[in-house]
Structures are given as C-alpha cells and as structure tokens.
Motif scaffolding. Structure first.
Motif, PDB file in Angstrom:
ATOM      1  N   ASN A   1     -13.668 -27.934  55.701  1.00  0.00           N
ATOM      2  CA  ASN A   1     -13.980 -26.683  56.550  1.00  0.00           C
ATOM      3  C   ASN A   1     -12.695 -26.588  57.408  1.00  0.00           C
ATOM      4  OD1 ASN A   1     -14.824 -24.629  58.266  1.00  0.00           O
ATOM      5  ND2 ASN A   1     -16.228 -26.127  59.198  1.00  0.00           N
ATOM      6  N   PRO A   2     -11.732 -25.755  56.833  1.00  0.00           N
ATOM      7  CA  PRO A   2     -10.581 -25.465  57.886  1.00  0.00           C
ATOM      8  C   PRO A   2     -10.852 -24.837  58.962  1.00  0.00           C
ATOM      9  CG  PRO A   2     -10.581 -24.008  56.001  1.00  0.00           C
ATOM     10  CD  PRO A   2     -11.752 -24.685  55.970  1.00  0.00           C
ATOM     11  N   ASP A   3     -12.065 -24.108  59.358  1.00  0.00           N
ATOM     12  CA  ASP A   3     -12.553 -23.141  60.314  1.00  0.00           C
ATOM     13  C   ASP A   3     -12.739 -23.854  61.679  1.00  0.00           C
ATOM     14  OD1 ASP A   3     -13.018 -20.749  61.354  1.00  0.00           O
ATOM     15  OD2 ASP A   3     -14.794 -20.544  60.077  1.00  0.00           O
ATOM     16  N   ALA A   4     -12.796 -23.062  62.530  1.00  0.00           N
ATOM     17  CA  ALA A   4     -13.169 -23.574  63.845  1.00  0.00           C
ATOM     18  C   ALA A   4     -14.631 -23.918  63.908  1.00  0.00           C
ATOM     19  CB  ALA A   4     -12.611 -22.731  65.117  1.00  0.00           C
ATOM     20  N   LEU A   5     -15.489 -23.031  63.189  1.00  0.00           N
ATOM     21  CA  LEU A   5     -17.016 -23.185  63.190  1.00  0.00           C
ATOM     22  C   LEU A   5     -17.265 -24.133  62.192  1.00  0.00           C
ATOM     23  CD1 LEU A   5     -17.478 -19.056  63.191  1.00  0.00           C
ATOM     24  CD2 LEU A   5     -17.618 -20.801  65.311  1.00  0.00           C
ATOM     25  N   PRO A   6     -18.828 -24.476  62.447  1.00  0.00           N
ATOM     26  CA  PRO A   6     -19.331 -25.251  61.512  1.00  0.00           C
ATOM     27  C   PRO A   6     -19.944 -24.420  60.439  1.00  0.00           C
ATOM     28  CG  PRO A   6     -20.919 -25.025  63.462  1.00  0.00           C
ATOM     29  CD  PRO A   6     -19.397 -24.451  63.845  1.00  0.00           C
ATOM     30  N   HIS A   7     -19.858 -25.016  59.207  1.00  0.00           N
ATOM     31  CA  HIS A   7     -20.349 -24.732  58.058  1.00  0.00           C
ATOM     32  C   HIS A   7     -21.108 -25.636  57.195  1.00  0.00           C
ATOM     33  CE1 HIS A   7     -18.219 -20.885  58.827  1.00  0.00           C
ATOM     34  NE2 HIS A   7     -17.004 -21.478  58.903  1.00  0.00           N
ATOM     35  N   ASN A   8     -21.844 -25.153  56.238  1.00  0.00           N
ATOM     36  CA  ASN A   8     -22.482 -26.095  55.119  1.00  0.00           C
ATOM     37  C   ASN A   8     -22.233 -25.427  53.890  1.00  0.00           C
ATOM     38  OD1 ASN A   8     -24.559 -24.329  55.080  1.00  0.00           O
ATOM     39  ND2 ASN A   8     -26.033 -25.713  55.898  1.00  0.00           N
ATOM     40  N   LEU A   9     -22.583 -25.958  52.489  1.00  0.00           N
ATOM     41  CA  LEU A   9     -22.609 -25.574  51.395  1.00  0.00           C
ATOM     42  C   LEU A   9     -23.859 -25.885  50.639  1.00  0.00           C
ATOM     43  CD1 LEU A   9     -20.164 -25.027  48.886  1.00  0.00           C
ATOM     44  CD2 LEU A   9     -21.985 -26.330  48.022  1.00  0.00           C
ATOM     45  N   VAL A  10     -24.766 -24.827  50.463  1.00  0.00           N
ATOM     46  CA  VAL A  10     -26.250 -25.110  49.877  1.00  0.00           C
ATOM     47  C   VAL A  10     -26.189 -24.161  48.560  1.00  0.00           C
ATOM     48  CG1 VAL A  10     -28.707 -24.597  50.462  1.00  0.00           C
ATOM     49  CG2 VAL A  10     -26.964 -25.176  52.194  1.00  0.00           C
ATOM     50  N   ILE A  11     -26.616 -25.036  47.511  1.00  0.00           N
ATOM     51  CA  ILE A  11     -26.724 -24.459  46.313  1.00  0.00           C
ATOM     52  C   ILE A  11     -28.153 -24.135  45.954  1.00  0.00           C
ATOM     53  CG2 ILE A  11     -26.484 -25.010  43.914  1.00  0.00           C
ATOM     54  CD1 ILE A  11     -24.189 -26.525  44.461  1.00  0.00           C
ATOM     55  N   VAL A  12     -28.599 -22.938  45.642  1.00  0.00           N
ATOM     56  CA  VAL A  12     -29.820 -22.481  45.585  1.00  0.00           C
ATOM     57  C   VAL A  12     -30.158 -21.924  44.113  1.00  0.00           C
ATOM     58  CG1 VAL A  12     -30.314 -22.170  47.769  1.00  0.00           C
ATOM     59  CG2 VAL A  12     -29.446 -20.051  46.376  1.00  0.00           C
ATOM     60  N   LYS A  13     -31.299 -21.663  44.088  1.00  0.00           N
ATOM     61  CA  LYS A  13     -31.933 -21.136  42.558  1.00  0.00           C
ATOM     62  C   LYS A  13     -31.491 -19.694  42.671  1.00  0.00           C
ATOM     63  CE  LYS A  13     -35.795 -24.023  42.060  1.00  0.00           C
ATOM     64  NZ  LYS A  13     -37.328 -24.003  41.931  1.00  0.00           N
ATOM     65  N   PRO A  14     -31.326 -19.003  41.564  1.00  0.00           N
ATOM     66  CA  PRO A  14     -30.839 -17.558  41.282  1.00  0.00           C
ATOM     67  C   PRO A  14     -31.738 -16.775  42.183  1.00  0.00           C
ATOM     68  CG  PRO A  14     -30.614 -18.883  39.211  1.00  0.00           C
ATOM     69  CD  PRO A  14     -31.470 -19.770  40.075  1.00  0.00           C
ATOM     70  N   GLY A  15     -31.121 -15.832  42.880  1.00  0.00           N
ATOM     71  CA  GLY A  15     -31.735 -14.771  43.706  1.00  0.00           C
ATOM     72  C   GLY A  15     -32.453 -15.252  44.947  1.00  0.00           C
ATOM     73  N   THR A  16     -32.087 -16.411  45.245  1.00  0.00           N
ATOM     74  CA  THR A  16     -32.899 -17.020  46.393  1.00  0.00           C
ATOM     75  C   THR A  16     -31.866 -17.249  47.582  1.00  0.00           C
ATOM     76  OG1 THR A  16     -32.760 -19.419  45.864  1.00  0.00           O
ATOM     77  CG2 THR A  16     -34.734 -18.180  44.905  1.00  0.00           C
ATOM     78  N   ALA A  17     -30.732 -16.917  47.678  1.00  0.00           N
ATOM     79  CA  ALA A  17     -29.839 -17.069  48.634  1.00  0.00           C
ATOM     80  C   ALA A  17     -30.019 -16.636  49.957  1.00  0.00           C
ATOM     81  CB  ALA A  17     -28.445 -16.612  48.385  1.00  0.00           C
ATOM     82  N   ASP A  18     -30.595 -15.187  49.898  1.00  0.00           N
ATOM     83  CA  ASP A  18     -31.052 -14.380  51.209  1.00  0.00           C
ATOM     84  C   ASP A  18     -32.366 -15.130  51.768  1.00  0.00           C
ATOM     85  OD1 ASP A  18     -29.047 -12.694  51.221  1.00  0.00           O
ATOM     86  OD2 ASP A  18     -30.002 -11.112  49.811  1.00  0.00           O
ATOM     87  N   ALA A  19     -33.306 -15.450  50.937  1.00  0.00           N
ATOM     88  CA  ALA A  19     -34.418 -16.031  51.518  1.00  0.00           C
ATOM     89  C   ALA A  19     -34.249 -17.489  52.141  1.00  0.00           C
ATOM     90  CB  ALA A  19     -35.561 -16.084  50.349  1.00  0.00           C
ATOM     91  N   VAL A  20     -33.358 -18.206  51.730  1.00  0.00           N
ATOM     92  CA  VAL A  20     -32.951 -19.521  52.205  1.00  0.00           C
ATOM     93  C   VAL A  20     -32.255 -19.248  53.409  1.00  0.00           C
ATOM     94  CG1 VAL A  20     -31.884 -21.509  51.808  1.00  0.00           C
ATOM     95  CG2 VAL A  20     -33.205 -21.008  49.882  1.00  0.00           C
ATOM     96  N   ALA A  21     -31.218 -18.353  53.517  1.00  0.00           N
ATOM     97  CA  ALA A  21     -30.705 -18.064  54.630  1.00  0.00           C
ATOM     98  C   ALA A  21     -31.565 -17.495  55.758  1.00  0.00           C
ATOM     99  CB  ALA A  21     -29.325 -17.110  54.301  1.00  0.00           C
ATOM    100  N   ASN A  22     -32.415 -16.707  55.414  1.00  0.00           N
ATOM    101  CA  ASN A  22     -33.396 -16.124  56.496  1.00  0.00           C
ATOM    102  C   ASN A  22     -34.230 -17.313  56.871  1.00  0.00           C
ATOM    103  OD1 ASN A  22     -32.305 -13.449  56.340  1.00  0.00           O
ATOM    104  ND2 ASN A  22     -33.789 -12.897  54.827  1.00  0.00           N
ATOM    105  N   ALA A  23     -34.686 -17.974  56.003  1.00  0.00           N
ATOM    106  CA  ALA A  23     -35.636 -19.262  56.511  1.00  0.00           C
ATOM    107  C   ALA A  23     -34.593 -20.313  57.352  1.00  0.00           C
ATOM    108  CB  ALA A  23     -35.949 -20.124  55.430  1.00  0.00           C
ATOM    109  N   ALA A  24     -33.413 -20.397  57.048  1.00  0.00           N
ATOM    110  CA  ALA A  24     -32.726 -21.115  58.102  1.00  0.00           C
ATOM    111  C   ALA A  24     -32.612 -20.459  59.480  1.00  0.00           C
ATOM    112  CB  ALA A  24     -31.247 -21.384  57.493  1.00  0.00           C
ATOM    113  N   ILE A  25     -32.312 -19.148  59.604  1.00  0.00           N
ATOM    114  CA  ILE A  25     -32.142 -18.555  60.802  1.00  0.00           C
ATOM    115  C   ILE A  25     -33.663 -18.539  61.537  1.00  0.00           C
ATOM    116  CG2 ILE A  25     -32.300 -15.874  61.983  1.00  0.00           C
ATOM    117  CD1 ILE A  25     -30.240 -15.270  59.669  1.00  0.00           C
ATOM    118  N   ALA A  26     -34.782 -18.554  60.721  1.00  0.00           N
ATOM    119  CA  ALA A  26     -36.007 -18.464  61.407  1.00  0.00           C
ATOM    120  C   ALA A  26     -36.491 -19.900  62.080  1.00  0.00           C
ATOM    121  CB  ALA A  26     -37.291 -18.275  60.388  1.00  0.00           C
ATOM    122  N   MET A  27     -35.422 -20.884  61.592  1.00  0.00           N
ATOM    123  CA  MET A  27     -35.757 -22.082  62.439  1.00  0.00           C
ATOM    124  C   MET A  27     -35.471 -22.089  63.779  1.00  0.00           C
ATOM    125  SD  MET A  27     -33.860 -24.508  59.279  1.00  0.00           S
ATOM    126  CE  MET A  27     -34.629 -26.107  59.798  1.00  0.00           C
ATOM    127  N   GLY A  28     -34.549 -21.129  64.149  1.00  0.00           N
ATOM    128  CA  GLY A  28     -34.408 -20.956  65.556  1.00  0.00           C
ATOM    129  C   GLY A  28     -33.520 -22.141  66.286  1.00  0.00           C
TER     130      GLY A  28
END
Length: 111
Positions: free
Chosen positions: A22-49
């Motif tokens: 991660n060469p950036d200043a912000l934190p990042h991760n790498l999450v591998i998901v089933k086909p077509g589910t990236a948006d749902a997983v990302a939205n679930a992460a946001i919903a964690m608050g």
C-alpha cells in the motif's frame, strides 16, 4: 485510490500468494469475492458503521473468499489462499468505505 494490478489469473485449486503493498497514505485492503458480489460486500462494509474499524471493514459474508486486513499507508502484507475450484471471473475490491467504487479488479480462475 487504485490498485496498480487490475487483473489476476490463477488455475482452479492453485495455491495463490499475493503480495499487497500500500503506497498510499490511506488504509486499504484486498478482498476477493464471488462473481458479481463486489458491490454487495462493499455496501455491507459501509453498513458496519463505526464497528467496521474493529472488524477491518470485513463484513460477515459467504461471498468473501479471501482477504487481507486493512493495511495502513506504506504498509504491506501477504495473502495466501487456494483459488476456487470453479472457473469464473471473481472480483477483488477494497472494502474501506468509499474506496470500492474505483478500487476493484478481476481475479480470473481458469481450468
């Protein structure tokens, strides 16, 4: 706010090792998901608050196949996992809130 690698390929069932820098200043991760589910997983992460920080913004989901912890800026980690046995175009995404819109790619599994 972009992965420098947007496509990865592995053979079905192959052992995979990804070095994630991660060469950036912000934190990042790498999450591998089933086909077509990236948006749902990302939205679930946001919903964690506020609880998301403690959980590394990794929501409980059967759509997640492998993931790294959140890596602070200038950090790195290694992700070791076995590629799925089913050939498909899986996805990878950063689940830090707001990053998934552009931090994503395709992890193709071939026979």
């Amino acid at each position: 706010l972009r992965y420098d690698v947007k496509e990865m390929t592995a053979k079905a069932g192959q052992k995979v090792r990804i070095l994630f820098n991660n060469p950036d200043a912000l934190p990042h991760n790498l999450v591998i998901v089933k086909p077509g589910t990236a948006d749902a997983v990302a939205n679930a992460a946001i919903a964690m608050g506020a609880d998301g920080c403690a959980a590394q913004f990794i929501p409980e989901s059967s759509d997640i196949l492998a993931y790294t912890a959140m890596i602070d800026g200038q950090g790195s980690t290694t992700l070791d996992f076995e590629a799925p046995k089913e050939s498909a175009a899986y996805q990878f995404v950063c689940t830090f809130p707001g990053h998934a819109t552009i931090m994503r790619g395709v992890f193709t599994v071939v026979e």
